[in-house]
Scaffold this motif. Structure first.
Motif, PDB file in Angstrom:
ATOM      1  N   LEU A  47       0.835  -1.230  -0.421  1.00  0.00           N
ATOM      2  CA  LEU A  47       0.195  -0.287  -0.215  1.00  0.00           C
ATOM      3  C   LEU A  47       0.822   1.472  -0.398  1.00  0.00           C
ATOM      4  O   LEU A  47       0.451   2.707  -0.709  1.00  0.00           O
ATOM      5  CB  LEU A  47      -1.348  -0.312   1.208  1.00  0.00           C
ATOM      6  N   ARG A  48       1.720   0.934   0.619  1.00  0.00           N
ATOM      7  CA  ARG A  48       2.569   2.216   0.819  1.00  0.00           C
ATOM      8  C   ARG A  48       3.988   2.242  -0.782  1.00  0.00           C
ATOM      9  O   ARG A  48       3.319   3.619  -1.106  1.00  0.00           O
ATOM     10  CB  ARG A  48       3.852   1.915   2.052  1.00  0.00           C
ATOM     11  N   HIS A  49       3.953   2.084  -0.895  1.00  0.00           N
ATOM     12  CA  HIS A  49       4.866   1.314  -2.864  1.00  0.00           C
ATOM     13  C   HIS A  49       3.397   2.006  -3.759  1.00  0.00           C
ATOM     14  O   HIS A  49       4.062   3.003  -3.965  1.00  0.00           O
ATOM     15  CB  HIS A  49       5.058   0.194  -2.833  1.00  0.00           C
ATOM     16  N   ASP A  50       2.547   1.891  -3.452  1.00  0.00           N
ATOM     17  CA  ASP A  50       1.372   2.168  -4.158  1.00  0.00           C
ATOM     18  C   ASP A  50       0.939   3.851  -4.358  1.00  0.00           C
ATOM     19  O   ASP A  50       1.631   3.960  -5.616  1.00  0.00           O
ATOM     20  CB  ASP A  50       0.195   1.919  -4.697  1.00  0.00           C
ATOM     21  N   ARG A  56       5.177  10.092  -7.142  1.00  0.00           N
ATOM     22  CA  ARG A  56       5.859  10.481  -7.312  1.00  0.00           C
ATOM     23  C   ARG A  56       5.537   9.976  -9.550  1.00  0.00           C
ATOM     24  O   ARG A  56       6.041  11.257 -10.225  1.00  0.00           O
ATOM     25  CB  ARG A  56       7.027   8.955  -7.722  1.00  0.00           C
ATOM     26  N   ARG A  57       4.526   9.221  -9.577  1.00  0.00           N
ATOM     27  CA  ARG A  57       4.119   9.910 -10.943  1.00  0.00           C
ATOM     28  C   ARG A  57       2.858  11.416 -11.215  1.00  0.00           C
ATOM     29  O   ARG A  57       3.119  11.900 -12.379  1.00  0.00           O
ATOM     30  CB  ARG A  57       3.586   8.739 -11.628  1.00  0.00           C
ATOM     31  N   VAL A  66      -4.493  10.314 -11.243  1.00  0.00           N
ATOM     32  CA  VAL A  66      -5.694   8.685 -10.460  1.00  0.00           C
ATOM     33  C   VAL A  66      -6.976   9.755  -9.861  1.00  0.00           C
ATOM     34  O   VAL A  66      -6.965   9.858  -9.232  1.00  0.00           O
ATOM     35  CB  VAL A  66      -4.285   8.001  -9.760  1.00  0.00           C
ATOM     36  N   THR A  67      -7.910   8.662 -10.687  1.00  0.00           N
ATOM     37  CA  THR A  67      -9.188   8.726  -9.870  1.00  0.00           C
ATOM     38  C   THR A  67      -9.177   7.406  -9.036  1.00  0.00           C
ATOM     39  O   THR A  67      -9.174   6.168  -9.242  1.00  0.00           O
ATOM     40  CB  THR A  67     -10.568   8.351 -11.137  1.00  0.00           C
ATOM     41  N   ASP A  68     -10.218   7.262  -8.197  1.00  0.00           N
ATOM     42  CA  ASP A  68      -9.889   7.119  -6.685  1.00  0.00           C
ATOM     43  C   ASP A  68     -12.052   6.169  -7.664  1.00  0.00           C
ATOM     44  O   ASP A  68     -12.625   6.685  -7.473  1.00  0.00           O
ATOM     45  CB  ASP A  68     -10.357   7.943  -5.632  1.00  0.00           C
ATOM     46  N   PRO A  69     -11.588   4.589  -7.169  1.00  0.00           N
ATOM     47  CA  PRO A  69     -12.853   4.145  -7.837  1.00  0.00           C
ATOM     48  C   PRO A  69     -13.734   4.008  -7.144  1.00  0.00           C
ATOM     49  O   PRO A  69     -14.582   4.091  -7.075  1.00  0.00           O
ATOM     50  CB  PRO A  69     -12.611   2.703  -9.013  1.00  0.00           C
TER      51      PRO A  69
END
Length: 70
Positions: A47-50, A56-57, A66-69
């Protein structure tokens, strides 16, 4: 990868409950509990990596959203 980690942890949890209710072999019960407990730090790490990857992206590619589904 997070859904796979959650699925594996759920499988270990179900196995532990079944072994506990069926009075199964204690070695198997300990293995199921250990699998569940080892999955927790792995899940947290993913989760932290994502989250860091999305951050960063977004910094390097402003057009990336990034949209939260949920």
């Amino acid at each position: 990868m997070v859904p796979f980690a959650l699925g594996g942890m759920a499988a270990f949890a179900v196995a532990a409950v079944i072994l506990l209710l069926a009075h199964g072999p204690s070695d198997w019960l300990r293995t199921a509990v250990a699998g569940l407990l080892v999955g927790i730090p792995g899940l947290i790490t993913m989760l932290r990596h994502d989250a860091n990857r999305r951050r960063r992206r977004a910094l390097s590619h402003p057009e990336f959203r990034v949209t939260d589904p949920g």
